[in-house]
Design an enzyme around this catalytic site. Structure first.
Site, mmCIF file in Angstrom:
data_model
loop_
_atom_site.group_PDB
_atom_site.id
_atom_site.type_symbol
_atom_site.label_atom_id
_atom_site.label_comp_id
_atom_site.label_asym_id
_atom_site.label_seq_id
_atom_site.Cartn_x
_atom_site.Cartn_y
_atom_site.Cartn_z
ATOM 1 N N LYS A 29 -0.427 -9.595 5.601
ATOM 2 C CA LYS A 29 -0.481 -10.159 4.249
ATOM 3 C C LYS A 29 -1.322 -11.452 4.200
ATOM 4 C CE LYS A 29 1.964 -7.009 2.116
ATOM 5 N NZ LYS A 29 1.377 -6.128 1.109
ATOM 6 N N TYR B 289 3.665 -8.070 9.991
ATOM 7 C CA TYR B 289 3.676 -7.923 8.519
ATOM 8 C C TYR B 289 3.045 -9.164 7.896
ATOM 9 C CZ TYR B 289 5.321 -7.549 3.724
ATOM 10 O OH TYR B 289 5.371 -7.489 2.353
ATOM 11 N N ASP C 112 -3.936 8.853 0.524
ATOM 12 C CA ASP C 112 -3.433 8.188 1.724
ATOM 13 C C ASP C 112 -4.379 7.021 1.970
ATOM 14 O OD1 ASP C 112 -2.712 7.274 4.200
ATOM 15 O OD2 ASP C 112 -2.706 9.234 5.176
HETATM 16 N N1 NAP Z 1 10.142 -5.246 -1.765
HETATM 17 C C1 NAP Z 1 9.870 -6.478 -1.414
HETATM 18 O O1 NAP Z 1 10.773 -7.325 -1.250
HETATM 19 C C2 NAP Z 1 8.425 -6.905 -1.233
HETATM 20 C C3 NAP Z 1 8.195 -8.291 -1.063
HETATM 21 C C4 NAP Z 1 6.885 -8.731 -0.918
HETATM 22 C C5 NAP Z 1 5.842 -7.819 -0.914
HETATM 23 N N2 NAP Z 1 6.099 -6.475 -1.049
HETATM 24 C C6 NAP Z 1 4.938 -5.575 -1.010
HETATM 25 O O2 NAP Z 1 4.948 -4.726 -2.149
HETATM 26 C C7 NAP Z 1 4.250 -3.532 -1.851
HETATM 27 C C8 NAP Z 1 5.091 -2.366 -2.329
HETATM 28 O O3 NAP Z 1 6.284 -2.327 -1.570
HETATM 29 P P1 NAP Z 1 7.675 -1.832 -2.189
HETATM 30 O O4 NAP Z 1 8.638 -2.937 -2.029
HETATM 31 O O5 NAP Z 1 7.468 -1.233 -3.486
HETATM 32 O O6 NAP Z 1 8.051 -0.719 -1.085
HETATM 33 P P2 NAP Z 1 8.410 0.831 -1.220
HETATM 34 O O7 NAP Z 1 9.441 1.030 -2.264
HETATM 35 O O8 NAP Z 1 8.705 1.281 0.166
HETATM 36 O O9 NAP Z 1 7.035 1.513 -1.727
HETATM 37 C C9 NAP Z 1 5.940 1.592 -0.873
HETATM 38 C C10 NAP Z 1 4.904 2.516 -1.481
HETATM 39 O O10 NAP Z 1 3.746 2.490 -0.658
HETATM 40 C C11 NAP Z 1 3.302 3.821 -0.489
HETATM 41 N N3 NAP Z 1 2.594 3.957 0.786
HETATM 42 C C12 NAP Z 1 2.974 3.542 2.007
HETATM 43 N N4 NAP Z 1 2.043 3.861 2.911
HETATM 44 C C13 NAP Z 1 1.037 4.480 2.246
HETATM 45 C C14 NAP Z 1 -0.210 5.045 2.615
HETATM 46 N N5 NAP Z 1 -0.635 5.069 3.889
HETATM 47 N N6 NAP Z 1 -0.994 5.597 1.655
HETATM 48 C C15 NAP Z 1 -0.582 5.621 0.364
HETATM 49 N N7 NAP Z 1 0.588 5.109 -0.052
HETATM 50 C C16 NAP Z 1 1.380 4.549 0.876
HETATM 51 C C17 NAP Z 1 4.568 4.671 -0.536
HETATM 52 O O11 NAP Z 1 4.239 5.978 -0.971
HETATM 53 P P3 NAP Z 1 4.457 7.343 -0.149
HETATM 54 O O12 NAP Z 1 5.234 7.025 1.078
HETATM 55 O O13 NAP Z 1 5.197 8.236 -1.136
HETATM 56 O O14 NAP Z 1 3.062 7.800 0.086
HETATM 57 C C18 NAP Z 1 5.357 3.944 -1.615
HETATM 58 O O15 NAP Z 1 4.994 4.436 -2.875
HETATM 59 C C19 NAP Z 1 3.995 -3.537 -0.348
HETATM 60 O O16 NAP Z 1 2.655 -3.920 -0.111
HETATM 61 C C20 NAP Z 1 4.933 -4.614 0.174
HETATM 62 O O17 NAP Z 1 4.424 -5.232 1.326
HETATM 63 C C21 NAP Z 1 7.369 -6.001 -1.198
#
Ligand code: NAP
Length: 299
Positions: free
Chosen positions: A160, A156, A64
């Site tokens: 970032k 958010y 976590d």
């Molecule tokens: N998707 C987009 O369009 C996008 C665009 C720009 C940037 N991002 C960035 O990419 C990163 C990944 O996002 P994603 O799109 O892959 O979203 P996602 O599918 O919701 O995955 C998020 C991941 O973060 C983990 N997580 C959340 N809170 C946590 C905590 N306190 N401790 C440990 N793990 C935690 C979740 O795991 P569990 O809940 O299973 O622990 C999950 O594996 C993020 O930083 C997001 O801001 C995403």
């Protein structure tokens, strides 16, 4: 499968989206991957291994990122099991939607706790290992929202922008020690991010921003759901880890979103703001009847 690369890579946020794609791709390419999320380690390892060839090396740790003890314990498990750590890919994070004025302190704390301080905790716990080795890479997943403030995603974007500053400073501090710091700035990708986005509690019909927020959120969600799946980011991470001289930052995503980053650097601030206001339908005094939002392209 490609020839085995013995490098050990810890991927946070590996249960979903970008982190999961990175963990699977790197394991398929022969890296020894430690996949981390808050889920029970055995459950996550089982789910991911089922998608990999039997010869792949993928282990899992429960972490976590909000809790320093959890991060340190997971890092110790990785070091004990693998005896080294070559890279960390920081993907754990989430989004929040709502007006800045409506955002309560605890909601602001929660997103900074995970997106900023979680990234800090993981890098801080990995650095003694990387320094001892005189070699290693820290990849920080930021966002195009870390290059420009996005309406109704203020906290958010703040988280970032802070990750960007952290990475720029850290890069200068550790470069002489053999540690490379790299930022990845994704645009919109189709992951679990959209459904998991927290919503500011006061973003209800009582809010002065309610209609504008709902219009902008519809554009944001349509863009995310219409985005690519995250495998291109996983391939980019592999290229970064294999590169002898990776850049400080990589923007990845739909062309109009990448162009928006350049546009911001050349347009006067108010002119760029007008482009974003128009794109996110902030100029309409109330929602257009029957044509709520169709989610066009940023640009
Ligand atoms: N998707 C987009 O369009 C996008 C665009 C720009 C940037 N991002 C960035 O990419 C990163 C990944 O996002 P994603 O799109 O892959 O979203 P996602 O599918 O919701 O995955 C998020 C991941 O973060 C983990 N997580 C959340 N809170 C946590 C905590 N306190 N401790 C440990 N793990 C935690 C979740 O795991 P569990 O809940 O299973 O622990 C999950 O594996 C993020 O930083 C997001 O801001 C995403």
């Amino acid at each position: 499968m490609a020839a085995r690369n013995p490098d050990v890579v810890l991927v946070t946020g590996a249960s979903s989206g970008i982190g999961r794609a990175c963990a699977l791709h790197l394991a398929r390419q022969g890296f020894h991957v430690f996949a981390a999320s808050r889920r029970p380690a055995a459950e996550l390892a089982g789910q991911l291994r089922a998608l990999l060839p039997p010869s792949s090396q993928l282990d899992s740790v429960t972490m976590d990122v909000d809790a320093d003890a959890s991060v340190r314990s997971a890092m110790t498990q990785v070091e004990t099991a693998a005896g080294r750590l070559d890279a960390v890919v920081n993907c754990a994070g989430f989004g929040i939607g709502g007006a800045i004025e409506d955002t309560a302190d605890e909601e602001a704390h929660a997103i900074l706790q995970t997106n900023l301080l979680g990234t800090l905790r993981v890098c801080r716990a990995a650095l003694p290992i990387l320094r001892r080795q005189g070699k290693g890479t820290l990849v920080l997943v930021s966002s195009i929202g870390g290059r420009m403030g996005l309406p109704f995603q203020g906290l958010y974007s703040a988280s970032k922008f802070a990750v960007e500053g952290l990475a720029e400073s850290l890069s200068m501090e550790v470069r002489g020690l053999g540690v490379r710091v790299v930022l990845i700035e994704p645009g919109d990708f189709q992951t679990g991010f959209t459904d998991r986005r927290a919503r500011v509690r006061a973003s209800n019909e009582e809010s002065a921003y309610h209609e504008a927020f709902e219009r902008a959120l519809a554009v944001i969600e349509a863009d995310e759901r219409g985005g690519s799946t995250p495998e291109p980011i996983a391939r980019l991470v592999e290229r970064i880890l294999l590169s002898s001289r990776p850049r400080l930052r990589y923007t990845i995503g739909p062309l109009p979103e990448r162009l928006a980053v350049h546009l911001k650097s050349i347009l006067p601030g108010r002119a760029f703001e007008s482009v974003l206001r128009l794109y996110y339908r902030l100029n309409a005094s109330r929602p257009a009847c029957g044509s709520h939002v169709s989610g066009g392209r940023r640009g």
